[in-house]
Design a protein around this motif. Structure first.
Motif, PDB file in Angstrom:
ATOM      1  N   ASP A  53       6.439   3.572   4.660  1.00 24.78           N
ATOM      2  CA  ASP A  53       7.192   2.453   5.231  1.00 24.78           C
ATOM      3  C   ASP A  53       7.013   1.160   4.434  1.00 24.78           C
ATOM      4  OD1 ASP A  53       4.550   2.757   6.291  1.00 24.78           O
ATOM      5  OD2 ASP A  53       4.970   1.311   7.868  1.00 24.78           O
ATOM      6  N   HIS A  54       6.205   1.212   3.365  1.00 24.04           N
ATOM      7  CA  HIS A  54       6.011   0.033   2.514  1.00 24.04           C
ATOM      8  C   HIS A  54       6.509   0.274   1.085  1.00 24.04           C
ATOM      9  CE1 HIS A  54       3.561  -1.973   5.635  1.00 24.04           C
ATOM     10  NE2 HIS A  54       3.400  -0.708   6.002  1.00 24.04           N
ATOM     11  N   HIS A  97       0.831  -1.218   0.000  1.00 20.63           N
ATOM     12  CA  HIS A  97       0.000   0.000   0.000  1.00 20.63           C
ATOM     13  C   HIS A  97       0.860   1.260   0.000  1.00 20.63           C
ATOM     14  CE1 HIS A  97       0.668  -0.818   4.301  1.00 20.63           C
ATOM     15  NE2 HIS A  97       0.370   0.421   4.555  1.00 20.63           N
ATOM     16  N   ASP A 138      -1.190  -3.764   6.236  1.00 22.45           N
ATOM     17  CA  ASP A 138      -1.363  -3.177   7.573  1.00 22.45           C
ATOM     18  C   ASP A 138      -2.720  -3.472   8.192  1.00 22.45           C
ATOM     19  OD1 ASP A 138       1.185  -2.359   7.573  1.00 22.45           O
ATOM     20  OD2 ASP A 138       0.784  -0.216   7.621  1.00 22.45           O
ATOM     21  N   HIS A 194       2.947  -5.284  10.296  1.00 24.33           N
ATOM     22  CA  HIS A 194       3.675  -4.993  11.533  1.00 24.33           C
ATOM     23  C   HIS A 194       3.175  -5.949  12.610  1.00 24.33           C
ATOM     24  CE1 HIS A 194       4.838  -1.032   9.790  1.00 24.33           C
ATOM     25  NE2 HIS A 194       3.604  -1.052   9.301  1.00 24.33           N
TER      26      HIS A 194
HETATM   27 ZN   LIG Z   1       2.866   0.238   7.759  1.00 23.28          ZN
END
Ligand SMILES: [Zn+2]
Length: 276
Positions: free
Chosen positions: A67-68, A63, A168, A211
């Motif tokens: 952080d991805h 997505h 996520d 996560h």
């Molecule tokens: Zn994330």
């Protein structure tokens, strides 16, 4: 660095926010899903993959959140995919010259900002919406697209390995974080995505959240139920009884996320004159 969670499927858990990078072994090379966050960790994953004797032949971002969307030069120049909607969102958000500066200053925690290489951020090729699988030479990876948490969010189901890469969602440490930006009905979007997960749950032996901890088959329904209960509590403005917020939470900032979601939803319903 890498730990096997199913045949031909390995993960690396980052020090940042228990982010999970996923390596899937194919015939000529590996597929790397959500490569990681810290530069030295991605470089170490690149080394481990090299030791497997196979190059990275494809990447995938679940997505369009920073952080991805990262990558490291040592991972090579394989095509990096996402859903068409994910790629369009990334293009849009990175379109102005100061976008990366803004991400570094506003989104990345200051204590790790120096360790997050942004030069290869978000170079994603969108896969056409009708493409149901990642185009690569390896076990079939089914793309389960939905609109919870972020536009064009995709979970990936590696059916012959019994692995669901959830993005996520379905985390034991993060509460559901709704996409409250430009969505008409973020609560329903989230619930719809959970129904999609429910429809494939019977095929899942290993659950890999974006996560948090890897779950076994017994965790799949439990985490779907836990996410749904949280979203229902949020919808009804009730206090959730959820271990991910409150005194035993893994991240103390989670209660702040919960409070902000409550406030934003209240503001939306005031604006729209409708509940939820
Ligand atoms: Zn994330």
């Amino acid at each position: 660095m890498l730990r096997q969670v199913a045949e031909g499927v390995l993960i690396h858990e980052s020090e940042f926010c228990q982010s999970n990078a996923v390596v899937v072994q194919g015939r000529a090379g590996v597929l790397l899903i959500d490569p990681g966050v810290l530069g030295y960790e991605m470089a170490a994953v690149a080394n481990d993959v090299r030791e497997l004797g196979r190059p990275v032949v494809a990447g995938f971002s679940t997505h369009p959140h920073w952080d991805h969307l990262l990558w490291h030069a040592r991972l090579g120049e394989a095509p990096r995919y996402g859903t068409a909607r994910c790629a369009a969102t990334v293009r849009d958000r990175l379109s102005d010259a100061r976008a990366k500066v803004r991400i570094a200053e506003q989104l990345i925690p200051p204590d790790i900002a120096e360790q997050v290489p942004l030069d290869l951020l978000g170079l994603i090729t969108g896969l056409p919406a009708e493409m149901a699988q990642i185009p690569w030479d390896g076990p079939q990876v089914r793309i389960i697209e939905h609109q919870a948490h972020a536009p064009g969010h995709a979970a990936l189901l590696i059916e012959e390995r019994g692995v669901l890469v959830a993005g996520d969602m379905l985390s034991d440490v993060l509460i559901p974080m709704l996409d409250l930006n430009d969505t008409a009905d973020p609560i329903e979007d989230y619930l719809a995505a959970l129904r999609l997960f429910e429809s494939v749950a019977g095929d899942v032996d290993v659950l890999v959240p974006g996560h948090g901890s890897i779950g076994g088959a017994d965790q799949v329904h439990a985490r779907i139920d836990q996410d749904r209960a949280y979203v229902h509590a949020l919808r009804d403005a009730r206090v959730p009884s959820d271990p991910r917020v409150g005194p035993s939470a893994a991240f103390d900032w989670m209660s702040g996320v919960h409070e902000r979601q409550l406030q934003q939803l209240a503001r939306r319903s005031e604006r729209d004159g409708t509940p939820g």
